[in-house]
Structures are given as C-alpha cells and as structure tokens.
Design a protein around this motif. Structure first.
Motif, PDB file in Angstrom:
ATOM      1  N   SER A 182       0.490  -1.065  -0.266  1.00 42.03           N
ATOM      2  CA  SER A 182      -0.302  -0.061   0.214  1.00 42.03           C
ATOM      3  C   SER A 182       0.717   1.550   0.364  1.00 42.03           C
ATOM      4  O   SER A 182       0.332   2.285  -0.154  1.00 42.03           O
ATOM      5  CB  SER A 182      -0.903  -0.274   1.426  1.00 42.03           C
ATOM      6  OG  SER A 182      -0.209   0.662   2.193  1.00 42.03           O
ATOM      7  N   ASP A 213      -5.815   1.670  -9.336  1.00 38.19           N
ATOM      8  CA  ASP A 213      -6.862   1.764  -8.555  1.00 38.19           C
ATOM      9  C   ASP A 213      -8.144   2.994  -9.430  1.00 38.19           C
ATOM     10  O   ASP A 213      -9.214   2.807  -9.264  1.00 38.19           O
ATOM     11  CB  ASP A 213      -6.688   3.034  -8.056  1.00 38.19           C
ATOM     12  CG  ASP A 213      -5.186   2.110  -6.662  1.00 38.19           C
ATOM     13  OD1 ASP A 213      -6.034   1.105  -6.082  1.00 38.19           O
ATOM     14  OD2 ASP A 213      -4.420   2.666  -5.766  1.00 38.19           O
ATOM     15  N   ARG A 214      -7.525   3.808 -10.081  1.00 37.24           N
ATOM     16  CA  ARG A 214      -8.122   4.740 -11.027  1.00 37.24           C
ATOM     17  C   ARG A 214      -9.287   3.792 -12.202  1.00 37.24           C
ATOM     18  O   ARG A 214     -10.119   4.081 -12.220  1.00 37.24           O
ATOM     19  CB  ARG A 214      -7.292   5.535 -12.056  1.00 37.24           C
ATOM     20  CG  ARG A 214      -8.081   6.718 -12.229  1.00 37.24           C
ATOM     21  CD  ARG A 214      -7.308   8.131 -13.141  1.00 37.24           C
ATOM     22  NE  ARG A 214      -6.053   8.059 -12.864  1.00 37.24           N
ATOM     23  CZ  ARG A 214      -4.763   8.309 -12.807  1.00 37.24           C
ATOM     24  NH1 ARG A 214      -4.607   8.026 -14.096  1.00 37.24           N
ATOM     25  NH2 ARG A 214      -3.699   9.124 -11.666  1.00 37.24           N
ATOM     26  N   TYR A 215      -8.697   2.835 -12.822  1.00 39.36           N
ATOM     27  CA  TYR A 215      -8.765   2.333 -13.748  1.00 39.36           C
ATOM     28  C   TYR A 215     -10.302   1.137 -13.314  1.00 39.36           C
ATOM     29  O   TYR A 215     -11.563   1.746 -12.935  1.00 39.36           O
ATOM     30  CB  TYR A 215      -8.648   0.782 -14.327  1.00 39.36           C
ATOM     31  CG  TYR A 215      -9.064  -0.187 -15.061  1.00 39.36           C
ATOM     32  CD1 TYR A 215      -9.878   0.360 -16.215  1.00 39.36           C
ATOM     33  CD2 TYR A 215      -9.976  -1.325 -14.694  1.00 39.36           C
ATOM     34  CE1 TYR A 215     -10.564  -0.536 -17.489  1.00 39.36           C
ATOM     35  CE2 TYR A 215     -10.669  -1.905 -15.464  1.00 39.36           C
ATOM     36  CZ  TYR A 215     -10.766  -1.793 -16.679  1.00 39.36           C
ATOM     37  OH  TYR A 215     -12.118  -2.183 -16.691  1.00 39.36           O
ATOM     38  N   LEU A 216     -10.250   0.945 -11.844  1.00 41.18           N
ATOM     39  CA  LEU A 216     -11.514  -0.005 -10.537  1.00 41.18           C
ATOM     40  C   LEU A 216     -12.571   1.366 -10.410  1.00 41.18           C
ATOM     41  O   LEU A 216     -13.440   0.745 -10.666  1.00 41.18           O
ATOM     42  CB  LEU A 216     -10.761  -0.217  -9.215  1.00 41.18           C
ATOM     43  CG  LEU A 216      -9.807  -1.859  -9.690  1.00 41.18           C
ATOM     44  CD1 LEU A 216      -8.620  -2.097  -8.702  1.00 41.18           C
ATOM     45  CD2 LEU A 216      -9.904  -2.688 -10.232  1.00 41.18           C
ATOM     46  N   ASP A 217     -12.130   2.795  -9.587  1.00 39.07           N
ATOM     47  CA  ASP A 217     -13.099   3.747  -9.403  1.00 39.07           C
ATOM     48  C   ASP A 217     -13.705   4.024 -10.158  1.00 39.07           C
ATOM     49  O   ASP A 217     -15.020   4.126 -10.097  1.00 39.07           O
ATOM     50  CB  ASP A 217     -11.660   4.661  -8.325  1.00 39.07           C
ATOM     51  CG  ASP A 217     -11.447   3.991  -7.668  1.00 39.07           C
ATOM     52  OD1 ASP A 217     -11.587   3.104  -6.963  1.00 39.07           O
ATOM     53  OD2 ASP A 217     -10.613   5.486  -6.991  1.00 39.07           O
ATOM     54  N   LYS A 218     -13.227   3.866 -11.432  1.00 38.26           N
ATOM     55  CA  LYS A 218     -13.911   4.046 -12.833  1.00 38.26           C
ATOM     56  C   LYS A 218     -15.295   3.270 -13.350  1.00 38.26           C
ATOM     57  O   LYS A 218     -15.990   3.607 -12.945  1.00 38.26           O
ATOM     58  CB  LYS A 218     -13.121   4.069 -14.158  1.00 38.26           C
ATOM     59  CG  LYS A 218     -14.131   5.309 -15.131  1.00 38.26           C
ATOM     60  CD  LYS A 218     -12.694   5.036 -16.748  1.00 38.26           C
ATOM     61  CE  LYS A 218     -14.092   5.459 -17.613  1.00 38.26           C
ATOM     62  NZ  LYS A 218     -13.077   5.168 -19.223  1.00 38.26           N
ATOM     63  N   GLN A 219     -14.576   1.737 -12.788  1.00 32.90           N
ATOM     64  CA  GLN A 219     -15.639   0.543 -12.918  1.00 32.90           C
ATOM     65  C   GLN A 219     -17.115   0.766 -12.022  1.00 32.90           C
ATOM     66  O   GLN A 219     -18.109   0.538 -12.582  1.00 32.90           O
ATOM     67  CB  GLN A 219     -14.531  -0.481 -12.593  1.00 32.90           C
ATOM     68  CG  GLN A 219     -13.727  -0.972 -13.943  1.00 32.90           C
ATOM     69  CD  GLN A 219     -14.660  -1.287 -16.048  1.00 32.90           C
ATOM     70  OE1 GLN A 219     -15.295  -1.532 -16.457  1.00 32.90           O
ATOM     71  NE2 GLN A 219     -14.252   0.145 -16.149  1.00 32.90           N
ATOM     72  N   ALA A 220     -16.258   0.974 -11.237  1.00 31.75           N
ATOM     73  CA  ALA A 220     -17.539   1.442  -9.675  1.00 31.75           C
ATOM     74  C   ALA A 220     -18.403   1.596  -9.821  1.00 31.75           C
ATOM     75  O   ALA A 220     -19.583   2.100  -9.803  1.00 31.75           O
ATOM     76  CB  ALA A 220     -16.967   1.241  -8.076  1.00 31.75           C
ATOM     77  N   MET A 221     -18.194   3.325 -10.573  1.00 37.53           N
ATOM     78  CA  MET A 221     -18.930   4.281 -10.313  1.00 37.53           C
ATOM     79  C   MET A 221     -19.716   4.139 -12.288  1.00 37.53           C
ATOM     80  O   MET A 221     -20.289   4.100 -12.288  1.00 37.53           O
ATOM     81  CB  MET A 221     -18.523   5.221 -11.400  1.00 37.53           C
ATOM     82  CG  MET A 221     -17.484   6.626  -9.513  1.00 37.53           C
ATOM     83  SD  MET A 221     -18.164   6.893  -8.696  1.00 37.53           S
ATOM     84  CE  MET A 221     -18.308   8.346  -9.158  1.00 37.53           C
ATOM     85  N   GLU A 222     -19.719   3.038 -12.916  1.00 37.53           N
ATOM     86  CA  GLU A 222     -20.907   2.894 -13.875  1.00 37.53           C
ATOM     87  C   GLU A 222     -21.660   2.078 -13.497  1.00 37.53           C
ATOM     88  O   GLU A 222     -21.833   1.873 -13.729  1.00 37.53           O
ATOM     89  CB  GLU A 222     -19.403   2.322 -15.092  1.00 37.53           C
ATOM     90  CG  GLU A 222     -18.614   3.227 -15.784  1.00 37.53           C
ATOM     91  CD  GLU A 222     -18.321   2.959 -16.889  1.00 37.53           C
ATOM     92  OE1 GLU A 222     -18.254   1.393 -16.893  1.00 37.53           O
ATOM     93  OE2 GLU A 222     -16.748   3.358 -17.456  1.00 37.53           O
TER      94      GLU A 222
END
Length: 59
Positions: A3, A49-58
């Motif tokens: 982390s 992290d950015r990719y996973l956050d974007k996926q979570a928002m969709e």
C-alpha cells in the motif's frame, strides 16, 4: 508493504488484485498500468486504482 508503493512488481500486483499471476499481469497490462524500467516490468498502482474506481462508478 504494497500500500505504500506506487510501482509494484508482478507478485505484488497479483496480491493487490487477488488474482493469479497470469491473470493479474494480463489485467494490469490491458489497462495500461505496466511501466518498463530497464528490463524490469513494474505496475502503476495509481492507474489500477483509477481504473477500478471508474468501473465502480459505472455500476
């Protein structure tokens, strides 16, 4: 500790994503997180992290 680092190696990316080695590295490459430093491949945690956050928002 994983982390605290921005660039992580293949084993760490797999632990971070809870995926096997082949699937974890394949996923990180597919989203553009791989960074070559000399002959070494490292993976950018910020991109992951950015990719996973974007996926979570969709969802």
């Amino acid at each position: 500790m994983v982390s605290e680092k921005r660039l992580i190696d293949a084993n760490e990316v797999c632990m971070y994503l809870s995926l096997g080695r082949n699937r974890g590295v394949e996923f990180a490459r597919s989203i553009g997180a791989e960074r070559k430093i000399g002959r070494r491949s490292l993976y950018d945690k910020v991109v992951i992290d950015r990719y996973l956050d974007k996926q979570a928002m969709e969802v």
